[in-house]
Design a protein around this motif. Structure first.
Motif, PDB file in Angstrom:
ATOM      1  N   MET A 176     -26.058  47.314 -86.888  1.00  0.00           N
ATOM      2  CA  MET A 176     -26.235  48.720 -86.325  1.00  0.00           C
ATOM      3  C   MET A 176     -25.326  49.141 -85.461  1.00  0.00           C
ATOM      4  SD  MET A 176     -29.468  49.533 -83.525  1.00  0.00           S
ATOM      5  CE  MET A 176     -28.619  49.266 -81.952  1.00  0.00           C
ATOM      6  N   PRO A 177     -24.599  50.276 -85.462  1.00  0.00           N
ATOM      7  CA  PRO A 177     -23.554  50.810 -84.659  1.00  0.00           C
ATOM      8  C   PRO A 177     -23.825  50.366 -83.303  1.00  0.00           C
ATOM      9  CG  PRO A 177     -24.514  52.606 -85.940  1.00  0.00           C
ATOM     10  CD  PRO A 177     -25.459  51.500 -86.193  1.00  0.00           C
ATOM     11  N   GLY A 178     -22.629  49.907 -82.649  1.00  0.00           N
ATOM     12  CA  GLY A 178     -22.347  49.071 -81.257  1.00  0.00           C
ATOM     13  C   GLY A 178     -23.137  47.837 -81.228  1.00  0.00           C
ATOM     14  N   GLN A 179     -23.616  47.338 -82.235  1.00  0.00           N
ATOM     15  CA  GLN A 179     -24.065  45.892 -82.250  1.00  0.00           C
ATOM     16  C   GLN A 179     -23.119  44.961 -82.972  1.00  0.00           C
ATOM     17  OE1 GLN A 179     -27.440  44.728 -85.138  1.00  0.00           O
ATOM     18  NE2 GLN A 179     -28.578  44.992 -83.287  1.00  0.00           N
ATOM     19  N   TRP A 180     -23.007  43.728 -82.061  1.00  0.00           N
ATOM     20  CA  TRP A 180     -21.916  42.782 -82.346  1.00  0.00           C
ATOM     21  C   TRP A 180     -22.512  41.508 -82.399  1.00  0.00           C
ATOM     22  CZ3 TRP A 180     -16.626  43.732 -83.807  1.00  0.00           C
ATOM     23  CH2 TRP A 180     -16.681  45.556 -83.677  1.00  0.00           C
ATOM     24  N   GLU A 181     -21.361  40.464 -82.932  1.00  0.00           N
ATOM     25  CA  GLU A 181     -22.070  38.904 -82.765  1.00  0.00           C
ATOM     26  C   GLU A 181     -20.962  38.282 -82.340  1.00  0.00           C
ATOM     27  OE1 GLU A 181     -23.032  35.873 -86.293  1.00  0.00           O
ATOM     28  OE2 GLU A 181     -24.691  37.330 -86.063  1.00  0.00           O
ATOM     29  N   PHE A 182     -21.081  37.219 -81.691  1.00  0.00           N
ATOM     30  CA  PHE A 182     -20.376  35.953 -81.565  1.00  0.00           C
ATOM     31  C   PHE A 182     -20.792  34.865 -81.796  1.00  0.00           C
ATOM     32  CE2 PHE A 182     -21.565  36.707 -77.093  1.00  0.00           C
ATOM     33  CZ  PHE A 182     -21.863  35.136 -76.677  1.00  0.00           C
ATOM     34  N   GLN A 183     -20.347  33.764 -82.061  1.00  0.00           N
ATOM     35  CA  GLN A 183     -20.734  32.372 -82.475  1.00  0.00           C
ATOM     36  C   GLN A 183     -20.157  31.424 -81.418  1.00  0.00           C
ATOM     37  OE1 GLN A 183     -18.851  33.828 -85.555  1.00  0.00           O
ATOM     38  NE2 GLN A 183     -20.427  35.222 -85.621  1.00  0.00           N
ATOM     39  N   VAL A 184     -20.757  30.306 -81.182  1.00  0.00           N
ATOM     40  CA  VAL A 184     -20.619  29.331 -80.263  1.00  0.00           C
ATOM     41  C   VAL A 184     -21.118  28.129 -80.958  1.00  0.00           C
ATOM     42  CG1 VAL A 184     -20.873  28.071 -78.252  1.00  0.00           C
ATOM     43  CG2 VAL A 184     -20.716  30.763 -78.012  1.00  0.00           C
ATOM     44  N   GLY A 185     -20.198  27.250 -81.347  1.00  0.00           N
ATOM     45  CA  GLY A 185     -20.558  25.929 -81.847  1.00  0.00           C
ATOM     46  C   GLY A 185     -19.596  25.670 -83.067  1.00  0.00           C
ATOM     47  N   PRO A 186     -19.833  24.603 -83.866  1.00  0.00           N
ATOM     48  CA  PRO A 186     -20.976  23.419 -83.547  1.00  0.00           C
ATOM     49  C   PRO A 186     -20.295  22.449 -82.568  1.00  0.00           C
ATOM     50  CG  PRO A 186     -19.817  23.038 -85.633  1.00  0.00           C
ATOM     51  CD  PRO A 186     -19.104  24.263 -84.981  1.00  0.00           C
ATOM     52  N   VAL A 187     -21.620  22.270 -81.278  1.00  0.00           N
ATOM     53  CA  VAL A 187     -21.200  21.229 -80.612  1.00  0.00           C
ATOM     54  C   VAL A 187     -22.492  20.666 -79.998  1.00  0.00           C
ATOM     55  CG1 VAL A 187     -18.860  21.957 -79.462  1.00  0.00           C
ATOM     56  CG2 VAL A 187     -20.933  23.177 -78.870  1.00  0.00           C
ATOM     57  N   SER A 188     -22.673  19.920 -79.185  1.00  0.00           N
ATOM     58  CA  SER A 188     -23.837  19.189 -78.823  1.00  0.00           C
ATOM     59  C   SER A 188     -24.781  20.185 -78.149  1.00  0.00           C
ATOM     60  CB  SER A 188     -23.355  18.224 -77.765  1.00  0.00           C
ATOM     61  OG  SER A 188     -23.041  18.626 -76.572  1.00  0.00           O
ATOM     62  N   PRO A 189     -26.000  19.657 -77.719  1.00  0.00           N
ATOM     63  CA  PRO A 189     -27.029  20.775 -77.398  1.00  0.00           C
ATOM     64  C   PRO A 189     -26.629  21.308 -76.204  1.00  0.00           C
ATOM     65  CG  PRO A 189     -28.241  18.646 -78.549  1.00  0.00           C
ATOM     66  CD  PRO A 189     -26.732  18.668 -78.528  1.00  0.00           C
ATOM     67  N   LEU A 190     -26.196  20.359 -75.205  1.00  0.00           N
ATOM     68  CA  LEU A 190     -25.787  20.883 -73.778  1.00  0.00           C
ATOM     69  C   LEU A 190     -24.792  21.955 -73.828  1.00  0.00           C
ATOM     70  CD1 LEU A 190     -26.670  17.984 -71.320  1.00  0.00           C
ATOM     71  CD2 LEU A 190     -27.592  19.993 -71.302  1.00  0.00           C
ATOM     72  N   GLU A 191     -23.746  21.250 -74.632  1.00  0.00           N
ATOM     73  CA  GLU A 191     -22.525  22.011 -74.515  1.00  0.00           C
ATOM     74  C   GLU A 191     -22.713  23.416 -75.188  1.00  0.00           C
ATOM     75  OE1 GLU A 191     -17.631  21.288 -76.028  1.00  0.00           O
ATOM     76  OE2 GLU A 191     -19.542  19.970 -76.762  1.00  0.00           O
ATOM     77  N   VAL A 192     -23.617  23.489 -76.356  1.00  0.00           N
ATOM     78  CA  VAL A 192     -23.636  25.041 -76.750  1.00  0.00           C
ATOM     79  C   VAL A 192     -24.152  25.865 -75.794  1.00  0.00           C
ATOM     80  CG1 VAL A 192     -25.786  24.564 -78.164  1.00  0.00           C
ATOM     81  CG2 VAL A 192     -24.036  26.146 -78.894  1.00  0.00           C
ATOM     82  N   SER A 193     -25.294  25.456 -75.060  1.00  0.00           N
ATOM     83  CA  SER A 193     -26.276  26.080 -74.217  1.00  0.00           C
ATOM     84  C   SER A 193     -25.106  26.422 -72.993  1.00  0.00           C
ATOM     85  CB  SER A 193     -27.492  25.109 -73.843  1.00  0.00           C
ATOM     86  OG  SER A 193     -28.160  24.891 -74.850  1.00  0.00           O
ATOM     87  N   ASP A 194     -24.631  25.430 -72.371  1.00  0.00           N
ATOM     88  CA  ASP A 194     -23.713  25.835 -71.239  1.00  0.00           C
ATOM     89  C   ASP A 194     -22.585  27.046 -71.648  1.00  0.00           C
ATOM     90  OD1 ASP A 194     -25.077  23.901 -69.670  1.00  0.00           O
ATOM     91  OD2 ASP A 194     -23.533  22.400 -69.740  1.00  0.00           O
ATOM     92  N   HIS A 195     -22.005  26.554 -72.730  1.00  0.00           N
ATOM     93  CA  HIS A 195     -21.175  27.629 -73.433  1.00  0.00           C
ATOM     94  C   HIS A 195     -21.565  28.878 -73.456  1.00  0.00           C
ATOM     95  CE1 HIS A 195     -17.485  24.698 -74.255  1.00  0.00           C
ATOM     96  NE2 HIS A 195     -18.369  24.349 -73.368  1.00  0.00           N
ATOM     97  N   LEU A 196     -22.790  28.881 -74.033  1.00  0.00           N
ATOM     98  CA  LEU A 196     -23.407  30.254 -74.494  1.00  0.00           C
ATOM     99  C   LEU A 196     -23.645  31.139 -73.269  1.00  0.00           C
ATOM    100  CD1 LEU A 196     -24.240  32.302 -76.827  1.00  0.00           C
ATOM    101  CD2 LEU A 196     -26.374  31.158 -76.558  1.00  0.00           C
ATOM    102  N   TRP A 197     -24.144  30.569 -72.083  1.00  0.00           N
ATOM    103  CA  TRP A 197     -24.534  31.099 -70.906  1.00  0.00           C
ATOM    104  C   TRP A 197     -23.188  31.717 -70.225  1.00  0.00           C
ATOM    105  CZ3 TRP A 197     -28.644  33.136 -69.563  1.00  0.00           C
ATOM    106  CH2 TRP A 197     -30.016  33.000 -69.951  1.00  0.00           C
TER     107      TRP A 197
END
Length: 343
Positions: A176-197
């Motif tokens: 959709m216009p104005g819609q984007w994505e970024f990806q985090v990982g691959p890393v451990s469960p805590l790391e991906v969650s902390d980094h995503l926040w």
């Protein structure tokens, strides 16, 4: 010397938590995480306490350089504790830490694809006021001012995430216009969650400088437009070594009450997005398949070809709590793999 520490935490707003932050001036040389002090805040203003007993505690759990302020300044992600130093009821990280520790020997890792939508003056970026743009089709991974809106914010956000040392692994324009994505990982469960926040906080803060807001609303525009998800890619050591473990993980996510147990924690408004249309499976049905973006869980074609790899849970909303989604997937899949002797 002094430096600024931006303490960031997740509040108690329902049904979707919000990020909050405030600045602490610390005297002395910058030191490690363990040297950072705990700090208090008014929980009655963040839906985390009543006014008659409003003190809550911020406990630093992750820190990185502050790319906005630069220099020696840092960002500090915190867990919220009650004053007896136990996890507050809104603290979902503590439960993930326990589950991730229990199954650490299986070496679970995640990659999360965070979709989001830019808004300005009450309209999605790229939407004409009082109307709609051309139907979706050319916007996905597009190029050109007639199809792409907000790239300057996206590039600034990417640079900020890299400068902060986050495990960001890519970006792209979405459907959709104005819609984007970024990806985090691959890393451990805590790391991906902390980094995503922290990456979410940086998204909001970066867009703020451009007079633009970013939303994780799973269906920001009703009608024939794709929603916004947080597709969650997952594997364990056994899955990265053999295909039987891939099938065991997919089957475990569909057993008994598991589909609904997961979906109810995959983000508010999930029934608006998971309709069976726009590359989704219905929210109340579970399926998996190879190269099938209309399934609940997709096995990439390369994984079937190689006989090993990872799976993609396509159900989580853009507004999902990563601590919840990673905990649920680890608990369900790793328990099943352990029971099957595939560890």
């Amino acid at each position: 010397m002094t430096f600024k520490a931006e303490y960031i935490w997740i509040d108690g707003t329902q049904p979707t938590a919000k990020l909050r932050s405030k600045t602490k001036i610390i005297t002395g040389e910058p030191a490690g995480l363990d040297a950072l002090p705990i700090w208090g805040f008014d929980g009655s203003s963040t839906n985390q306490a009543e006014g008659h007993s409003s003190d809550r505690v911020l406990k630093p759990v992750f820190t990185c350089p502050d790319p906005i302020r630069g220099g020696d300044d840092i960002l500090v992600l915190c867990e919220v504790l009650d004053i007896d130093m136990t996890p507050h009821e809104s603290n979902t990280r503590a439960a993930l830490a326990e589950v991730a520790g229990r199954f650490a020997a299986q070496e679970p890792i995640f990659g999360i694809e965070q979709e989001y939508t830019f808004f300005q003056d009450g309209y999605p970026l790229g939407f004409p006021k009082g109307g709609f743009p051309a139907p979706q089709g050319g916007y996905y991974c597009g190029v050109g001012a007639d199809e792409i809106f907000g790239r300057e914010v996206v590039e600034a956000h990417l640079e900020n995430c890299l400068a902060a040392g986050l495990a960001i692994s890519g970006i792209n324009a979405e459907v959709m216009p104005g819609q984007w994505e970024f990806q985090v990982g691959p890393v451990s469960p805590l790391e991906v969650s902390d980094h995503l926040w922290v990456a979410r906080w940086l998204l909001y803060r970066t867009a703020e400088d451009f007079g633009i807001s970013a939303t994780l609303d799973p269906k920001p525009v009703k009608g024939d437009w794709n929603g916004a998800g947080a597709h969650t890619n997952f594997s364990t050591k056994a899955m990265r070594e053999g295909y039987d473990a891939i099938i065991t993980a997919c089957e475990s996510l569909g057993e008994g009450s598991k589909p609904l147990d997961h979906v109810k924690h995959y983000g508010a408004g999930i029934d608006d997005r998971l309709t069976g249309l726009h590359e989704t499976a219905p929210w109340n049905e579970y399926s998996y398949g190879v190269s099938n973006r209309g399934a609940s869980v997709r096995i990439p074609w390369q994984v079937e070809k190689d006989g090993k790899g990872y799976i993609e849970d396509r159900r989580p909303n853009a507004n999902v709590d990563p601590y919840l989604v990673t905990r649920l997937i680890v608990d369900t899949c790793c328990s099943a793999l352990e029971k099957a002797g595939q560890v």
